[in-house]
Write a protein that holds these residues in place. Structure first.
Motif, PDB file in Angstrom:
ATOM      1  N   LEU A 145       0.793  -1.109   0.016  1.00 24.43           N
ATOM      2  CA  LEU A 145       0.075  -0.043   0.032  1.00 24.43           C
ATOM      3  C   LEU A 145       0.759   1.389  -0.049  1.00 24.43           C
ATOM      4  O   LEU A 145       0.475   2.334  -0.439  1.00 24.43           O
ATOM      5  N   SER A 146       2.062   1.011   0.374  1.00 24.41           N
ATOM      6  CA  SER A 146       2.994   2.354   0.594  1.00 24.41           C
ATOM      7  C   SER A 146       3.767   2.574  -0.979  1.00 24.41           C
ATOM      8  O   SER A 146       4.535   3.302  -0.788  1.00 24.41           O
ATOM      9  N   SER A 147       3.703   1.742  -1.681  1.00 21.95           N
ATOM     10  CA  SER A 147       4.146   1.809  -3.053  1.00 21.95           C
ATOM     11  C   SER A 147       4.089   2.938  -3.986  1.00 21.95           C
ATOM     12  O   SER A 147       2.790   3.540  -3.675  1.00 21.95           O
ATOM     13  N   ARG A 148       4.843   3.414  -4.808  1.00 21.36           N
ATOM     14  CA  ARG A 148       4.580   4.711  -5.671  1.00 21.36           C
ATOM     15  C   ARG A 148       4.112   3.679  -6.931  1.00 21.36           C
ATOM     16  O   ARG A 148       4.608   2.798  -7.642  1.00 21.36           O
ATOM     17  N   ILE A 149       2.824   4.102  -7.301  1.00 21.96           N
ATOM     18  CA  ILE A 149       2.066   3.369  -8.372  1.00 21.96           C
ATOM     19  C   ILE A 149       1.791   4.034  -9.673  1.00 21.96           C
ATOM     20  O   ILE A 149       1.437   5.262  -9.574  1.00 21.96           O
ATOM     21  N   GLY A 150       1.888   3.725 -10.819  1.00 22.35           N
ATOM     22  CA  GLY A 150       1.928   4.404 -11.814  1.00 22.35           C
ATOM     23  C   GLY A 150       0.808   3.742 -12.803  1.00 22.35           C
ATOM     24  O   GLY A 150       0.500   2.724 -12.901  1.00 22.35           O
ATOM     25  N   ILE A 151      -0.033   4.575 -13.474  1.00 18.43           N
ATOM     26  CA  ILE A 151      -1.089   4.258 -14.402  1.00 18.43           C
ATOM     27  C   ILE A 151      -0.810   4.889 -15.952  1.00 18.43           C
ATOM     28  O   ILE A 151      -0.653   6.007 -15.917  1.00 18.43           O
ATOM     29  N   LEU A 152      -0.558   3.976 -16.726  1.00 19.13           N
ATOM     30  CA  LEU A 152      -0.533   4.345 -18.230  1.00 19.13           C
ATOM     31  C   LEU A 152      -1.967   4.766 -18.842  1.00 19.13           C
ATOM     32  O   LEU A 152      -2.496   3.713 -19.013  1.00 19.13           O
ATOM     33  N   GLY A 153      -2.348   5.852 -18.865  1.00 21.05           N
ATOM     34  CA  GLY A 153      -3.621   6.327 -19.400  1.00 21.05           C
ATOM     35  C   GLY A 153      -4.363   6.900 -18.247  1.00 21.05           C
ATOM     36  O   GLY A 153      -4.411   6.380 -17.171  1.00 21.05           O
ATOM     37  N   GLY A 154      -4.830   8.205 -18.788  1.00 22.16           N
ATOM     38  CA  GLY A 154      -5.642   8.939 -17.690  1.00 22.16           C
ATOM     39  C   GLY A 154      -7.179   9.146 -18.154  1.00 22.16           C
ATOM     40  O   GLY A 154      -7.763  10.311 -17.772  1.00 22.16           O
ATOM     41  N   GLY A 155      -7.796   8.144 -19.138  1.00 24.73           N
ATOM     42  CA  GLY A 155      -9.033   8.486 -19.268  1.00 24.73           C
ATOM     43  C   GLY A 155      -9.995   8.182 -18.232  1.00 24.73           C
ATOM     44  O   GLY A 155      -9.712   8.063 -17.158  1.00 24.73           O
ATOM     45  N   GLN A 156     -11.280   7.591 -18.559  1.00 24.58           N
ATOM     46  CA  GLN A 156     -12.456   7.353 -17.730  1.00 24.58           C
ATOM     47  C   GLN A 156     -12.058   6.108 -16.867  1.00 24.58           C
ATOM     48  O   GLN A 156     -12.334   6.166 -15.798  1.00 24.58           O
ATOM     49  N   LEU A 157     -11.414   5.240 -17.556  1.00 25.57           N
ATOM     50  CA  LEU A 157     -10.818   4.024 -16.628  1.00 25.57           C
ATOM     51  C   LEU A 157     -10.080   4.182 -15.600  1.00 25.57           C
ATOM     52  O   LEU A 157      -9.860   3.897 -14.332  1.00 25.57           O
ATOM     53  N   GLY A 158      -8.999   5.152 -15.966  1.00 25.10           N
ATOM     54  CA  GLY A 158      -7.813   5.426 -14.933  1.00 25.10           C
ATOM     55  C   GLY A 158      -8.574   6.272 -13.905  1.00 25.10           C
ATOM     56  O   GLY A 158      -8.209   6.430 -12.710  1.00 25.10           O
ATOM     57  N   LEU A 159      -9.536   7.233 -14.276  1.00 28.44           N
ATOM     58  CA  LEU A 159     -10.530   8.036 -13.309  1.00 28.44           C
ATOM     59  C   LEU A 159     -11.016   7.204 -12.283  1.00 28.44           C
ATOM     60  O   LEU A 159     -10.905   7.650 -11.144  1.00 28.44           O
ATOM     61  N   MET A 160     -11.683   6.091 -12.615  1.00 26.81           N
ATOM     62  CA  MET A 160     -12.447   5.167 -11.690  1.00 26.81           C
ATOM     63  C   MET A 160     -11.316   4.575 -10.736  1.00 26.81           C
ATOM     64  O   MET A 160     -11.683   4.334  -9.680  1.00 26.81           O
ATOM     65  N   LEU A 161     -10.310   4.117 -11.502  1.00 30.02           N
ATOM     66  CA  LEU A 161      -9.163   3.535 -10.626  1.00 30.02           C
ATOM     67  C   LEU A 161      -8.537   4.602  -9.628  1.00 30.02           C
ATOM     68  O   LEU A 161      -8.523   4.064  -8.436  1.00 30.02           O
ATOM     69  N   LEU A 162      -8.467   5.834 -10.008  1.00 36.72           N
ATOM     70  CA  LEU A 162      -7.998   6.801  -8.981  1.00 36.72           C
ATOM     71  C   LEU A 162      -9.112   6.967  -7.679  1.00 36.72           C
ATOM     72  O   LEU A 162      -8.749   7.103  -6.665  1.00 36.72           O
ATOM     73  N   GLN A 163     -10.505   7.037  -8.254  1.00 36.88           N
ATOM     74  CA  GLN A 163     -11.627   7.039  -7.006  1.00 36.88           C
ATOM     75  C   GLN A 163     -11.398   6.051  -6.270  1.00 36.88           C
ATOM     76  O   GLN A 163     -11.723   6.066  -5.011  1.00 36.88           O
ATOM     77  N   ALA A 164     -11.244   4.814  -6.628  1.00 31.39           N
ATOM     78  CA  ALA A 164     -11.059   3.543  -5.944  1.00 31.39           C
ATOM     79  C   ALA A 164      -9.733   3.846  -4.861  1.00 31.39           C
ATOM     80  O   ALA A 164      -9.722   3.468  -3.804  1.00 31.39           O
ATOM     81  N   ALA A 165      -8.711   4.346  -5.586  1.00 30.15           N
ATOM     82  CA  ALA A 165      -7.270   4.304  -4.802  1.00 30.15           C
ATOM     83  C   ALA A 165      -7.562   5.298  -3.721  1.00 30.15           C
ATOM     84  O   ALA A 165      -6.988   5.395  -2.819  1.00 30.15           O
ATOM     85  N   VAL A 166      -8.187   6.302  -3.862  1.00 26.99           N
ATOM     86  CA  VAL A 166      -8.480   7.471  -2.608  1.00 26.99           C
ATOM     87  C   VAL A 166      -8.754   6.977  -1.416  1.00 26.99           C
ATOM     88  O   VAL A 166      -7.852   7.270  -0.337  1.00 26.99           O
ATOM     89  N   ASP A 167      -9.586   5.702  -1.276  1.00 29.83           N
ATOM     90  CA  ASP A 167     -10.117   5.155  -0.178  1.00 29.83           C
ATOM     91  C   ASP A 167      -8.902   4.596   0.858  1.00 29.83           C
ATOM     92  O   ASP A 167      -8.926   4.360   1.855  1.00 29.83           O
TER      93      ASP A 167
END
Length: 376
Positions: A2-24
């Motif tokens: 959970l303390s890892s630095r994580i990268g997402i290739l792509g910032g579209g709607q799927l990335g957005l919803m991954l981010l929303q889940a990551a916030v928690d």
């Protein structure tokens, strides 16, 4: 992890919803996307504009990260392979992305692994397609770069062959099917697998993309078990870590055939944000961070309607009908932070829930009739 630095290739709607889940979980997320105004730009803790297909850009983006994932397959695999050799955790694995990037290789993979799929012929150009006119009706698919219905042409007879692509592709036999289904599979580092309930997709008649879906699919238990089993076998064959969306045809005689797969969160799983104990986005994080997989149990019947830009409109987006939607119980709009709408552009989706299937279907019709994305 959970303390890892994580990268997402792509910032579209799927990335957005991954981010929303990551916030928690307070995950440290870094996003790379070629669009300076990508949906993720608004909420990503770290956002970088840059090409997903340029070796140096992808390599330099990933060299200081611990874990890297994707929201789109069209990425520079060579850079990911180099990062993997240096000890970075890349999920889905570069070998999986490379295989799935080319539909020609993908289809041959199914055949080699005894996974059921429609008959196909590899083609190099339009003239090559012409030589196989007796194979029609069929779909001509580009080997690379087809996405959201682009890169696919239905060829019914010899008179349609001028629509075929000049680039390398495949000619896939048109299968007379009763339903189009999808199963999202999660597979973690340990090889543990969970599946989300099978969904039934309804495609737009012209755009060849999902217009709406129902979950669970209205199919016999034996058919459902077959679909889930094929999806699990497919994920195991790929040895994927992360999510695999498996799109399927159900024929009139109950045969299940693989259409295509996607190694990431998928349009056929958007509804899980509200409708299931664990969403596909949270499940993706669980799988790639080597955490226990969550329950995929559904709270009840649900549906998802894609919210597309209205034909003939282009400009700053205006959402008509939101008041009616928000006044309706168990109707949940999700908008994608896209400032500009275009004809048929994916601008959001609507998740709909109800304990009664008939009522659920009425709500789907209500939503389709009462929401539009137009421009100022």
């Amino acid at each position: 992890m959970l303390s890892s630095r994580i990268g997402i290739l792509g910032g579209g709607q799927l990335g957005l919803m991954l981010l929303q889940a990551a916030v928690d979980w307070n995950l440290d997320i870094h996003v790379l996307d070629p669009d300076a105004e990508a949906p993720c730009r608004q909420i990503a803790p770290h956002f970088q504009q840059g090409s997903l297909q340029d070796y140096d850009t992808v390599y330099n983006f990933g060299k200081d990260l611990d874990v890297i994932t994707i929201e789109i397959e069209k990425v520079n695999v060579q850079a990911l392979e180099a990062l993997e050799k240096e000890g970075k955790k890349i999920f889905p694995q570069p070998s999986v992305i490379r295989l799935i990037q080319d539909k020609r290789i993908q289809k041959q993979f199914y055949k080699e692994n005894n996974l059921p799929t429609a008959d196909f012929i590899l083609t190099e150009n339009r003239e090559d397609v012409r030589k196989h006119s007796s194979f029609l009706p069929a779909f001509h698919k580009l080997g690379k770069d087809g996405y959201d219905g682009r890169g696919v042409q239905r060829l019914t007879s010899e008179g349609d062959i001028d629509k075929a692509f000049e680039q390398p592709g495949l000619l896939e036999k048109a299968v007379p099917f009763d339903k189009e289904l999808a199963v999202i599979v999660a597979r973690n580092v340990k090889g543990e697998i969970t599946t989300f309930p099978t969904v039934e997709m309804v495609f737009h008649p012209e755009l060849n993309l999902v217009e709406y879906l129902f979950a669970p699919a209205e199919i016999e238990k034996s058919i459902d078990e077959k679909a889930l089993e094929i999806a699990r076998r497919t994920a195991d064959a790929f040895q994927i870590v992360g999510l695999l969306a498996v799109e399927l045809f159900m024929t009139a005689d109950g045969e299940i055939l693989i259409n295509e797969v996607a190694p990431r969160p998928h349009n056929s799983g958007h509804h899980t944000i509200r409708a299931n104990v664990t969403s596909q986005y949270e499940q993706h994080w669980r799988a790639i961070l080597d955490l226990p997989l969550g329950s995929t149990q559904a709270y009840g019947p649900s549906a998802m309607v894609n919210l597309l830009g209205e034909e003939g409109y282009e400009g700053p987006a205006v959402y008509e009908g939101m008041e009616k939607l928000l006044a309706t119980e168990q109707v949940f709009p999700f908008l994608y932070w896209k400032a500009v709408t275009k004809s048929f552009r994916k601008m959001g989706h609507i998740t709909i829930m109800d304990a009664d299937i008939a009522s659920l279907k009425r709500k789907v019709d209500f939503v389709k009739q009462n929401i539009r994305v137009i421009s100022k």
